[in-house]
Design an enzyme around this catalytic site. Structure first.
Site, PDB file in Angstrom:
ATOM      1  CB  CYS A 130       3.265  -4.547 -10.714  1.00 59.13           C
ATOM      2  SG  CYS A 130       3.439  -3.207 -11.698  1.00 59.13           S
ATOM      3  CB  CYS A 133       6.297  -4.537 -13.058  1.00 64.76           C
ATOM      4  SG  CYS A 133       5.684  -3.143 -12.218  1.00 64.76           S
ATOM      5  CG  ASP A 134       6.288  -8.561 -12.609  1.00 61.41           C
ATOM      6  OD1 ASP A 134       7.171  -7.913 -12.994  1.00 61.41           O
ATOM      7  OD2 ASP A 134       5.906  -8.973 -11.424  1.00 61.41           O
TER       8      ASP A 134
HETATM    9  P1  FAD Z   1       9.149   2.447  -1.812  1.00 60.63           P
HETATM   10  O1  FAD Z   1      10.031   1.500  -2.851  1.00 60.63           O
HETATM   11  O2  FAD Z   1       8.194   1.537  -1.066  1.00 60.63           O
HETATM   12  O3  FAD Z   1      10.136   2.585  -0.424  1.00 60.63           O
HETATM   13  C1  FAD Z   1       9.662   3.030   0.622  1.00 60.63           C
HETATM   14  C2  FAD Z   1      10.997   3.362   1.771  1.00 60.63           C
HETATM   15  O4  FAD Z   1      10.362   3.567   3.012  1.00 60.63           O
HETATM   16  C3  FAD Z   1      11.551   1.940   2.105  1.00 60.63           C
HETATM   17  O5  FAD Z   1      12.961   2.330   2.156  1.00 60.63           O
HETATM   18  C4  FAD Z   1      11.172   1.714   3.316  1.00 60.63           C
HETATM   19  O6  FAD Z   1      12.002   0.643   4.091  1.00 60.63           O
HETATM   20  C5  FAD Z   1      10.913   3.004   3.958  1.00 60.63           C
HETATM   21  N1  FAD Z   1       9.972   3.055   5.158  1.00 60.63           N
HETATM   22  C6  FAD Z   1       8.449   2.741   5.224  1.00 60.63           C
HETATM   23  N2  FAD Z   1       8.051   2.722   6.487  1.00 60.63           N
HETATM   24  C7  FAD Z   1       8.940   3.563   7.008  1.00 60.63           C
HETATM   25  C8  FAD Z   1       9.119   4.131   8.465  1.00 60.63           C
HETATM   26  N3  FAD Z   1       8.014   4.366   9.063  1.00 60.63           N
HETATM   27  N4  FAD Z   1      10.101   4.582   8.748  1.00 60.63           N
HETATM   28  C9  FAD Z   1      11.304   4.722   7.990  1.00 60.63           C
HETATM   29  N5  FAD Z   1      11.446   4.273   6.828  1.00 60.63           N
HETATM   30  C10 FAD Z   1      10.220   3.568   6.161  1.00 60.63           C
HETATM   31  N6  FAD Z   1       7.743  -0.471 -10.721  1.00 60.63           N
HETATM   32  C11 FAD Z   1       8.308  -0.430 -11.980  1.00 60.63           C
HETATM   33  O7  FAD Z   1       8.317   0.901 -12.356  1.00 60.63           O
HETATM   34  N7  FAD Z   1       8.661  -1.139 -12.545  1.00 60.63           N
HETATM   35  C12 FAD Z   1       8.821  -2.528 -11.980  1.00 60.63           C
HETATM   36  O8  FAD Z   1       9.145  -3.548 -12.754  1.00 60.63           O
HETATM   37  C13 FAD Z   1       8.175  -2.703 -10.873  1.00 60.63           C
HETATM   38  N8  FAD Z   1       8.044  -4.119 -10.343  1.00 60.63           N
HETATM   39  C14 FAD Z   1       7.434  -4.250  -9.078  1.00 60.63           C
HETATM   40  C15 FAD Z   1       7.747  -5.677  -8.607  1.00 60.63           C
HETATM   41  C16 FAD Z   1       7.306  -5.670  -7.415  1.00 60.63           C
HETATM   42  C17 FAD Z   1       7.482  -7.172  -6.727  1.00 60.63           C
HETATM   43  C18 FAD Z   1       6.690  -4.670  -6.299  1.00 60.63           C
HETATM   44  C19 FAD Z   1       6.588  -4.897  -4.982  1.00 60.63           C
HETATM   45  C20 FAD Z   1       6.741  -3.514  -6.969  1.00 60.63           C
HETATM   46  C21 FAD Z   1       7.339  -3.093  -8.434  1.00 60.63           C
HETATM   47  N9  FAD Z   1       7.402  -1.761  -8.732  1.00 60.63           N
HETATM   48  C22 FAD Z   1       7.705  -1.724  -9.968  1.00 60.63           C
HETATM   49  C23 FAD Z   1       6.635  -0.550  -8.006  1.00 60.63           C
HETATM   50  C24 FAD Z   1       7.929   0.059  -7.769  1.00 60.63           C
HETATM   51  O9  FAD Z   1       8.730  -0.716  -6.736  1.00 60.63           O
HETATM   52  C25 FAD Z   1       7.335   1.279  -6.610  1.00 60.63           C
HETATM   53  O10 FAD Z   1       6.126   1.999  -7.305  1.00 60.63           O
HETATM   54  C26 FAD Z   1       8.540   2.314  -6.017  1.00 60.63           C
HETATM   55  O11 FAD Z   1       9.382   1.397  -5.324  1.00 60.63           O
HETATM   56  C27 FAD Z   1       7.787   3.081  -5.204  1.00 60.63           C
HETATM   57  O12 FAD Z   1       8.771   4.017  -4.459  1.00 60.63           O
HETATM   58  P2  FAD Z   1       8.717   4.763  -3.288  1.00 60.63           P
HETATM   59  O13 FAD Z   1       9.905   5.405  -2.992  1.00 60.63           O
HETATM   60  O14 FAD Z   1       7.535   5.422  -3.170  1.00 60.63           O
HETATM   61  O15 FAD Z   1       8.609   3.464  -1.989  1.00 60.63           O
END
Ligand code: FAD
Length: 307
Positions: A130, A133-134
């Site tokens: 990202c 982010c990084d």
């Molecule tokens: P997610 O965080 O992906 O959460 C998804 C959830 O759904 C999890 O609990 C998972 O277990 C669950 N799930 C998935 N499929 C199923 C299923 N079939 N049944 C039940 N549960 C399920 N963003 C920033 O703003 N700043 C940063 O510094 C940053 N750094 C990052 C670094 C890394 C390495 C990564 C990978 C991402 C980073 N991001 C950052 C991006 C940020 O993490 C995401 O945009 C954010 O977490 C998305 O949130 P979300 O709730 O949509 O999904």
């Protein structure tokens, strides 16, 4: 049945659960892993009002905040299918099923990985996914971006303003990014673009990335670059495979199509965060989207008849 069931325990799911519970409706949250992608993040510097935090710490705060409300939290469970009759029915991989008058899907996404040696080993120690982010962690250093599509070239242009030098490596013999982006990247004197380059290994010294090795697919020659960071930009895959037989509208990339209130094509089913068509995938954006979807679902519930 629940009034609102959230699927996913990342930033979007946590925000949706809190907003729903604060309306006094029966709220549940089912997730495979609480915290989602945040659990895989080390330093977070763009979570507004918190200058620096770390993923596991933010994930623990999310969970604690959700637990302060009467949300029924079910973790270590994966949803296998979604269907709608009178209620929305979710079947879990364990065989159990849950039903709810409304649902917020917040299952997030995952970065597509290269699958080469060193990638997993040096993840968060030079291997990044990202640029928003990084990027700032590599100020003044040499980095590579793998992938010459729109996200790769955007990342290169973005990073070129922060780091010393960017090398873009594309597997194909041409870049797939929009012309305007390619022209912009080519006009910047600290971006080099290498096509027909197959990355074969991320190199490191045991504690951090020191470079990468690739094969020039035209000549077959092996080459190496000295680098402090490698940004992998070969796609973000939404976790929506389990919805493929649900009839829910998704776009070509598998993202759930939502409107401004988080509503999907199915009545009572809302969605938020990285699993959806929302542009830009970030923590603050996902949290806002989770709140929007919960409020959208609440509006739906107060308008639908109670039987
Ligand atoms: P997610 O965080 O992906 O959460 C998804 C959830 O759904 C999890 O609990 C998972 O277990 C669950 N799930 C998935 N499929 C199923 C299923 N079939 N049944 C039940 N549960 C399920 N963003 C920033 O703003 N700043 C940063 O510094 C940053 N750094 C990052 C670094 C890394 C390495 C990564 C990978 C991402 C980073 N991001 C950052 C991006 C940020 O993490 C995401 O945009 C954010 O977490 C998305 O949130 P979300 O709730 O949509 O999904």
């Amino acid at each position: 049945p629940y009034d609102l069931l959230v699927v996913g325990g990342g930033p979007a799911g946590a925000a949706a659960a809190i907003y729903a519970a604060r309306k006094g409706i029966r709220t549940g949250l089912v997730a495979e892993r609480f915290g989602g992608q945040v659990m895989d993040t080390v330093g977070i510097e763009n979570f507004i009002s918190v200058p620096y935090t770390e993923g596991p710490k933010l994930a623990a705060s999310l969970e604690q905040h959700v637990k302060e409300y009467g949300v029924d939290i079910i973790t270590d469970q994966r949803v296998a299918t979604l269907s709608r009759d009178k209620l929305v029915e979710l079947e879990l991989h364990s065989g159990a099923s849950l039903s709810s008058r409304s649902v917020v899907l917040a299952t997030g996404a995952r970065w597509r990985e290269l699958g080469v040696p060193g990638e997993a080993e040096y993840r968060t120690r030079g291997v990044a996914y990202c640029p928003h982010c990084d990027g700032p962690f590599f100020k003044g250093k040499h980095v590579a971006v793998i992938g010459g599509g729109n996200s790769g070239i955007e990342a290169a242009i973005d990073l070129a303003g922060i780091v010393k030098h960017v090398t873009v490596l594309e597997f194909a013999d041409t870049l797939r990014a929009d012309d305007v982006l390619v022209r912009k990247a080519r006009s910047m004197d600290n971006i080099d673009i290498v096509v027909s380059a197959q990355t074969s290994e991320i190199l490191g010294d045991g504690s951090k990335v020191t470079g990468l090795a690739y094969t020039d697919r035209t000549s077959g020659a092996s080459k190496q670059l000295e680098l402090a960071g490698v940004f992998v930009q070969i796609g973000l895959v939404p976790n929506t495979e389990f919805l493929k037989d649900s009839g829910l509208e998704m776009n070509r990339m598998g993202e759930i199509v939502i409107d401004g209130r988080g509503a999907t094509s199915m009545p009572g089913v809302y969605a938020a965060g990285d699993a959806t068509t929302v542009p830009y995938k970030q923590i603050v954006i996902s949290m806002g989207a989770g709140a929007t979807a919960a409020l959208g679902a609440f509006d739906y519930l107060i308008r639908s008849s109670v039987d």
